[in-house]
Design a protein around this motif. Sequence first.
Motif, PDB file in Angstrom:
ATOM      1  N   CYS A  27       0.819  -1.145  -0.038  1.00 37.35           N
ATOM      2  CA  CYS A  27      -0.098  -0.153  -0.022  1.00 37.35           C
ATOM      3  C   CYS A  27       0.858   1.397  -0.021  1.00 37.35           C
ATOM      4  CB  CYS A  27      -0.867   0.135   1.163  1.00 37.35           C
ATOM      5  SG  CYS A  27      -2.291  -1.396   1.148  1.00 37.35           S
ATOM      6  N   GLY A  28       2.197   1.162   0.031  1.00 37.85           N
ATOM      7  CA  GLY A  28       3.047   2.178   0.219  1.00 37.85           C
ATOM      8  C   GLY A  28       2.900   3.044   1.354  1.00 37.85           C
ATOM      9  N   MET A  29       2.522   2.330   2.420  1.00 38.41           N
ATOM     10  CA  MET A  29       2.237   3.247   3.561  1.00 38.41           C
ATOM     11  C   MET A  29       3.467   3.107   4.383  1.00 38.41           C
ATOM     12  SD  MET A  29      -1.231   1.979   4.821  1.00 38.41           S
ATOM     13  CE  MET A  29      -2.977   2.096   3.950  1.00 38.41           C
ATOM     14  N   GLY A  30       4.066   4.244   4.734  1.00 42.58           N
ATOM     15  CA  GLY A  30       5.343   4.249   5.536  1.00 42.58           C
ATOM     16  C   GLY A  30       5.191   3.601   6.845  1.00 42.58           C
ATOM     17  N   SER A  31       4.193   3.952   7.549  1.00 44.12           N
ATOM     18  CA  SER A  31       3.753   3.406   8.955  1.00 44.12           C
ATOM     19  C   SER A  31       2.374   3.008   9.065  1.00 44.12           C
ATOM     20  CB  SER A  31       4.269   4.331  10.008  1.00 44.12           C
ATOM     21  OG  SER A  31       3.265   5.474   9.896  1.00 44.12           O
ATOM     22  N   ILE A  32       2.132   1.863   9.666  1.00 44.01           N
ATOM     23  CA  ILE A  32       0.796   1.520   9.927  1.00 44.01           C
ATOM     24  C   ILE A  32       0.674   1.548  11.370  1.00 44.01           C
ATOM     25  CG2 ILE A  32      -0.961  -0.200   9.705  1.00 44.01           C
ATOM     26  CD1 ILE A  32       0.194  -0.800   6.817  1.00 44.01           C
ATOM     27  N   HIS A  33       0.140   2.510  12.042  1.00 43.56           N
ATOM     28  CA  HIS A  33      -0.435   2.260  13.465  1.00 43.56           C
ATOM     29  C   HIS A  33      -1.567   1.556  13.873  1.00 43.56           C
ATOM     30  CE1 HIS A  33       2.529   5.586  13.854  1.00 43.56           C
ATOM     31  NE2 HIS A  33       1.885   6.203  13.023  1.00 43.56           N
ATOM     32  N   GLY A  34      -1.199   0.654  14.572  1.00 44.63           N
ATOM     33  CA  GLY A  34      -2.363  -0.375  15.145  1.00 44.63           C
ATOM     34  C   GLY A  34      -2.710  -1.304  14.051  1.00 44.63           C
ATOM     35  N   ALA A  35      -1.661  -1.842  13.420  1.00 40.86           N
ATOM     36  CA  ALA A  35      -1.967  -2.720  12.374  1.00 40.86           C
ATOM     37  C   ALA A  35      -2.931  -3.910  12.576  1.00 40.86           C
ATOM     38  CB  ALA A  35      -0.811  -3.393  11.890  1.00 40.86           C
ATOM     39  N   SER A  36      -3.199  -4.109  14.024  1.00 39.99           N
ATOM     40  CA  SER A  36      -4.230  -5.177  14.305  1.00 39.99           C
ATOM     41  C   SER A  36      -5.484  -4.819  14.029  1.00 39.99           C
ATOM     42  CB  SER A  36      -3.832  -5.643  15.874  1.00 39.99           C
ATOM     43  OG  SER A  36      -4.065  -4.504  16.812  1.00 39.99           O
ATOM     44  N   ASN A  37      -5.705  -3.505  14.055  1.00 38.26           N
ATOM     45  CA  ASN A  37      -6.713  -2.937  13.765  1.00 38.26           C
ATOM     46  C   ASN A  37      -7.052  -2.394  12.149  1.00 38.26           C
ATOM     47  OD1 ASN A  37      -7.449  -2.980  16.546  1.00 38.26           O
ATOM     48  ND2 ASN A  37      -6.576  -1.045  17.044  1.00 38.26           N
ATOM     49  N   VAL A  38      -6.198  -2.854  11.557  1.00 37.70           N
ATOM     50  CA  VAL A  38      -6.473  -2.340   9.922  1.00 37.70           C
ATOM     51  C   VAL A  38      -7.392  -3.156   9.389  1.00 37.70           C
ATOM     52  CG1 VAL A  38      -5.269  -2.463   7.756  1.00 37.70           C
ATOM     53  CG2 VAL A  38      -3.925  -1.601   9.731  1.00 37.70           C
ATOM     54  N   ASP A  39      -8.421  -2.537   8.658  1.00 44.14           N
ATOM     55  CA  ASP A  39      -9.629  -2.979   8.078  1.00 44.14           C
ATOM     56  C   ASP A  39      -9.388  -2.964   6.522  1.00 44.14           C
ATOM     57  OD1 ASP A  39     -12.113  -4.515   7.757  1.00 44.14           O
ATOM     58  OD2 ASP A  39     -13.271  -2.415   8.348  1.00 44.14           O
ATOM     59  N   ILE A  40      -9.699  -3.846   5.924  1.00 45.51           N
ATOM     60  CA  ILE A  40      -9.787  -3.805   4.554  1.00 45.51           C
ATOM     61  C   ILE A  40     -10.683  -2.625   3.933  1.00 45.51           C
ATOM     62  CG2 ILE A  40     -11.695  -5.399   3.947  1.00 45.51           C
ATOM     63  CD1 ILE A  40     -10.328  -6.280   1.661  1.00 45.51           C
ATOM     64  N   ARG A  41     -11.588  -2.211   4.704  1.00 36.34           N
ATOM     65  CA  ARG A  41     -12.447  -1.091   4.192  1.00 36.34           C
ATOM     66  C   ARG A  41     -11.403   0.166   3.909  1.00 36.34           C
ATOM     67  NH1 ARG A  41     -17.364  -2.598   7.812  1.00 36.34           N
ATOM     68  NH2 ARG A  41     -15.644  -3.227   9.152  1.00 36.34           N
ATOM     69  N   SER A  42     -10.547   0.221   5.060  1.00 38.10           N
ATOM     70  CA  SER A  42      -9.976   1.663   5.158  1.00 38.10           C
ATOM     71  C   SER A  42      -8.888   1.740   3.972  1.00 38.10           C
ATOM     72  CB  SER A  42      -9.268   1.572   6.545  1.00 38.10           C
ATOM     73  OG  SER A  42      -8.157   0.341   6.706  1.00 38.10           O
ATOM     74  N   ILE A  43      -8.424   0.619   3.318  1.00 40.49           N
ATOM     75  CA  ILE A  43      -7.239   0.899   2.139  1.00 40.49           C
ATOM     76  C   ILE A  43      -8.151   0.438   0.885  1.00 40.49           C
ATOM     77  CG2 ILE A  43      -5.305   0.005   3.698  1.00 40.49           C
ATOM     78  CD1 ILE A  43      -5.625  -2.731   2.595  1.00 40.49           C
ATOM     79  N   LEU A  44      -9.441  -0.017   0.833  1.00 38.44           N
ATOM     80  CA  LEU A  44      -9.932   0.016  -0.642  1.00 38.44           C
ATOM     81  C   LEU A  44     -10.038   1.276  -1.285  1.00 38.44           C
ATOM     82  CD1 LEU A  44     -12.982  -2.346   0.037  1.00 38.44           C
ATOM     83  CD2 LEU A  44     -11.120  -2.918  -1.333  1.00 38.44           C
TER      84      LEU A  44
END
Length: 93
Positions: A27-44
């Motif tokens: 996704c080209g994200m430098g940092s993903i905070h709270g990766a355990s909470n990353v939801d597919i809907r947030s990167i679609l």
Amino acid sequence: PVTERAVPVEIFKAEEAVRTGFLRKWCGMGSIHGASNVDIRSILDWQYYKDRLASAIMKIVTIPAAMQLVPNPVERVPHPDWLLKIVRERADP
């Protein structure tokens, strides 16, 4: 191309460290905070899916309706300019 943006859904079932690493890479994200909470809907890419849905609705519903001189039954999906031109030509012989 769209395939360059594809993220396998299975990654969301992987361990947090693996998921975080691949999501950063893909996704080209430098940092993903709270990766355990990353939801597919947030990167679609929601606009892509809206455009695809609108295209399908046009092909199945609105274009055939316009060709029969029926008003657009799905006003959220506007007719393309080329179709409006054809409708005007058919309405005014």
